[in-house]
Structure formats: structure tokens, C-alpha cells
Design a protein around this motif. Structure first.
Motif, mmCIF file in Angstrom:
data_model
loop_
_atom_site.group_PDB
_atom_site.id
_atom_site.type_symbol
_atom_site.label_atom_id
_atom_site.label_comp_id
_atom_site.label_asym_id
_atom_site.label_seq_id
_atom_site.Cartn_x
_atom_site.Cartn_y
_atom_site.Cartn_z
ATOM 1 N N UNK A 90 0.831 -1.206 0.000
ATOM 2 C CA UNK A 90 0.000 0.000 0.000
ATOM 3 C C UNK A 90 0.864 1.254 0.000
ATOM 4 N N UNK A 91 0.577 2.176 -0.904
ATOM 5 C CA UNK A 91 1.173 3.513 -0.863
ATOM 6 C C UNK A 91 0.170 4.427 -0.158
ATOM 7 N N UNK A 92 0.534 4.904 1.022
ATOM 8 C CA UNK A 92 -0.351 5.729 1.848
ATOM 9 C C UNK A 92 0.107 7.173 1.746
ATOM 10 N N UNK A 93 -0.744 8.021 1.181
ATOM 11 C CA UNK A 93 -0.329 9.379 0.841
ATOM 12 C C UNK A 93 -1.227 10.396 1.529
ATOM 13 N N UNK A 94 -0.590 11.368 2.189
ATOM 14 C CA UNK A 94 -1.327 12.504 2.750
ATOM 15 C C UNK A 94 -0.327 13.553 3.175
ATOM 16 N N UNK A 95 -0.757 14.807 3.348
ATOM 17 C CA UNK A 95 0.160 15.838 3.846
ATOM 18 C C UNK A 95 0.721 15.464 5.214
ATOM 19 N N UNK A 96 1.851 16.065 5.561
ATOM 20 C CA UNK A 96 2.459 15.816 6.862
ATOM 21 C C UNK A 96 1.552 16.278 7.988
ATOM 22 N N UNK A 100 6.475 8.387 -8.207
ATOM 23 C CA UNK A 100 7.054 7.074 -7.904
ATOM 24 C C UNK A 100 6.088 5.950 -8.249
ATOM 25 N N UNK A 101 4.808 6.116 -7.913
ATOM 26 C CA UNK A 101 3.862 5.006 -8.023
ATOM 27 C C UNK A 101 2.924 5.087 -9.230
ATOM 28 N N UNK A 102 2.821 6.251 -9.861
ATOM 29 C CA UNK A 102 1.854 6.386 -10.959
ATOM 30 C C UNK A 102 2.504 6.658 -12.312
ATOM 31 N N UNK A 103 3.824 6.752 -12.341
ATOM 32 C CA UNK A 103 4.513 6.998 -13.607
ATOM 33 C C UNK A 103 4.936 5.672 -14.235
ATOM 34 N N UNK A 104 4.525 5.421 -15.482
ATOM 35 C CA UNK A 104 4.860 4.137 -16.136
ATOM 36 C C UNK A 104 6.359 3.874 -16.256
ATOM 37 N N UNK A 105 7.170 4.917 -16.186
ATOM 38 C CA UNK A 105 8.616 4.737 -16.342
ATOM 39 C C UNK A 105 9.326 4.380 -15.037
ATOM 40 N N UNK A 106 8.598 4.364 -13.909
ATOM 41 C CA UNK A 106 9.230 4.121 -12.606
ATOM 42 C C UNK A 106 9.022 2.665 -12.159
ATOM 43 N N UNK A 107 9.990 2.098 -11.423
ATOM 44 C CA UNK A 107 9.919 0.681 -11.033
ATOM 45 C C UNK A 107 8.697 0.294 -10.215
ATOM 46 N N UNK A 108 8.175 1.226 -9.383
ATOM 47 C CA UNK A 108 7.041 0.880 -8.527
ATOM 48 C C UNK A 108 5.682 1.070 -9.202
#
Length: 373
Positions: A38-44, A200-208
């Protein structure tokens, strides 16, 4: 566990002192226990780390998994990443008995000679970052342990987006390869910079890319905070008005850490048997700012003149957009070139944040202190 002040501002204590997040906890728990990363995303400061701790305290996880939380915010390269990962794993296993930590140390051949033991025979992570000579090799050893552990493992990596700034641009691929092959561990990648996490997670060129479930969190509902805060006050033979809680919530847009901090100060200012009202909000905030005044002065002192000017301009705007547009530049007597250089420096030092097209100060208490100078 009874505490002197129920409004926790650092770390996680227990479910009793954790406000709401029922749906988010259920979703994160369900994803992890069904084999999803899971990639958990939110502001600090919105409560990502608290949510992870709370999730790991759920009965379905606590009894059946080893859980590790690794904060990599201050790391600068793979070597430091591996150091923090190993330290976190050993820190948890120490409390799980000799069999658990011995298995880990037996797989950690590259560092075993650097592990020390206390007078009770328990291992201590006494090595330095420089002791990790071959970080990829040590990383393989840690993943070997995760694969061999006698329970499935959940690993949460906090502030995951910093790996994008590591000088070695292969780190994402190195981690992705290890994680993909691991069948006994699942991962939470928690990040506070949405644009970097999205890359990192939504770009087709990135490993994740397409390797995780994406999850975001929003501010806790205000009504839930009212119920939570009033309950904790009453438990301690104090009272707080509904209006006071709503005013604090709205002032800080529901950002958990600020709401908790102000409620903590208001609780401390309320005598046993007394009632906390809206007129106590400002004294509570001023108390917090006063306690941090020395640190704020030191922070401001370290900034070059141009960065101070731009910082003050952003502070006065609250949320600033179009920093190189003529109205902003003319109003604050700045130039586009000086603003561009200053903004980069302020972002690198975490004085400001950039989210959804607007810039603001990272620390809202610091912002209020600045406006009072």
C-alpha cells in the motif's frame, strides 16, 4: 495506561487516545492482510504514522504478524536506508524473545561482528552507518530474514518519497526487485509529498508503477473530533465547549497534529472541575509558540537574507501561488530570479511545502510566530 494529558502529540499510545479513522483502519488492515502493498499518501502531520500504528494494533494483525515501522525521513542514500531498516527490525525483535532475534542475526552475516550485547545478553544496534560497507548485500540479508521469519511481516516505510532524492537513481529498482520477490512480507509506503509519491507510483517509467494499492487520508471529521475531545476532558473531570473544539479544528483545517497540540495546551490550562472555552484558545497557542521561540529564532538566523524575505512573503500570504507573477513580486519588492532560488532552498530545508499549486509554511506555529515579529 493512564496519562497526565490525554491529547497525545508525539507517537502512538493506545487505541483509547486515537481519534476515529475507523474506515481508514479497516481498509488498510484489509489490504495488508489480503496480500497487498500500500502507498499511503497525505500531507504531513495529518496522522499517517498514527494510522499505521493503530492498524498494527488491530487483533487480526498484532497476533499474527511481525510489524516494523521505519522512518527514513533523514536518510540521504541506500546505506542510511539499510541502516534504519536493520535498526528497526532488531528493535522490534528484541522484545519477541531470543529465538526471534537470533534468526535475524544469523542472516545478518555482514554485520554480525558489529552487533553488541547488553549485560542481559540482548543485542544492541551499536554500529554506525559507516559499518554498512556493502548496502545492497546487507539489504539482501535483511530480505532473507523477512522471507524466513516464523511469522509474516508488515513493513511500513515512513516518508518514502525521500528515496527519489538519493544520489543513486537505481535505488527504486533495487528495492522494487527485492520486494517483488519477497513472499512473506508486505509493505506500506507512507509519503507526505503528493507529487513525488505520485511520480514514484503512478509513472509508467518508474519501477514501482502499478505495484501497490494507493490510499490517501483526509482530515478527521470535525464532529468525530468534538466527541473524542469532550470524552477525554470528561474522563479527567474537566469540560470543554463544543464551540472551542470547532474553532481549533477550523483554524488549523483539521490537521491532526495542530489540533492535538492546541487541545493538549488547553487541557493543561483547565483546572480540575473547570470548563475550557473559546477564550482559552489564544493563550494556549501563545504558550506553544513561547515554548518554541528559542528554536524559531535559531531557525530564522540560519537563513540567507533572500530566503528570509521570500519566507516572510509566503507567510503573509498564508497560501501563496504564482510566486513569480508580477503582483506577488511587486507587492513584496522581489525579483523572479531571487524568488526561484530562495524557494528551492526553503523547500530543501523544509521551511515551506508545495502542494496542489500553492506554497505555505510547513510549521503553522512558526508562521504565527513570524507574523508577531
Amino acid at each position: 495506561m493512564k496519562v497526565s494529558n490525554p491529547f497525545i502529540t508525539n507517537g502512538y499510545l493506545s487505541p483509547h487516545y486515537f481519534c476515529d479513522r475507523v474506515e481508514e483502519t479497516q481498509l488498510l488492515t484489509r489490504l495488508l492482510t489480503n496480500g497487498n502493498n500500500v502507498a499511503l499518501i497525505s500531507p504531513r502531520r495529518l496522522g499517517k504514522t498514527g494510522l499505521i500504528h493503530h492498524c498494527f494494533e488491530q487483533d487480526s494483525i498484532k497476533a499474527s504478524y511481525y510489524t516494523f515501522i521505519v522512518d527514513i525521513y533523514a536518510t540521504k542514500n541506500l546505506q542510511e536506508f539499510v541502516y534504519e531498516l536493520g535498526k528497526s527490525v532488531l528493535g522490534v525483535l528484541k522484545s519477541r524473545g531470543r529465538k526471534a532475534w537470533e534468526l535475524f542475526l544469523n542472516t545478518l552475516g555482514s554485520l554480525r561482528g558489529n552487533i553488541s550485547f547488553d549485560i542481559n545478553g540482548n543485542p544492541e544496534w551499536g554500529l554506525g552507518v559507516g559499518d554498512i560497507k556493502l548496502p545492497e548485500f546487507t539489504l539482501d540479508e535483511i530480505f532473507t530474514y523477512l522471507e524466513m521469519a516464523d511469522k509474516p511481516c508488515l513493513v511500513a516505510i515512513d516518508e518514502f518519497q525521500v528515496i527519489a532524492d538519493y544520489p543513486d537513481n537505481k535505488v527504486e529498482a533495487v528495492l522494487r526487485t527485492r520486494i517483488q520477490k519477497c513472499r512473506n512480507a508486505w509493505f506500506v509506503y507512507a509519503g507526505s509529498q503528493r507529487h513525488m509519491m505520485s511520480e514514484i507510483f503512478a509513472s509508467p517509467s518508474r519501477p514501482f508503477y502499478q505495484s501497490t494499492s494507493l490510499m490517501s487520508i483526509e482530515p478527521i471529521d470535525c464532529e468525530h473530533y468534538v466527541t473524542f475531545a469532550q470524552s477525554l476532558f470528561r474522563e479527567n473531570h474537566k469540560d470543554i465547549s463544543r464551540e472551542a473544539i470547532i474553532a481549533v479544528y477550523q483554524r488549523y483545517e483539521g490537521v491532526t497534529w495542530y489540533v492535538q497540540s492546541v487541545l493538549n495546551a488547553m487541557f493543561a490550562l483547565t483546572e480540575p472541575g473547570g470548563s475550557c472555552t473559546e477564550d482559552m484558545i489564544e493563550p494556549a497557542i501563545q504558550q506553544i509558540i513561547s515554548q518554541q521561540s528559542f528554536a524559531y529564532k535559531a531557525l530564522l538566523f540560519q537563513l540567507p537574507a533572500k530566503q528570509k524575505e521570500v519566507l516572510m512573503a509566503i507567510c503573509k500570504e498564508g497560501k501563496a501561488t504564482s510566486l513569480t507573477a508580477r503582483p506577488f513580486l511587486q507587492h513584496y519588492h522581489l525579483t523572479a530570479s531571487s524568488v526561484q532560488g530562495a524557494v528551492k532552498g526553503l523547500l530543501d530545508k523544509d521551511f515551506i511545502t508545495h502542494d496542489m499549486g500553492s506554497y505555505s509554511l510547513y510549521d503553522q506555529f512558526f508562521a504565527q510566530w513570524l507574523l508577531q515579529q
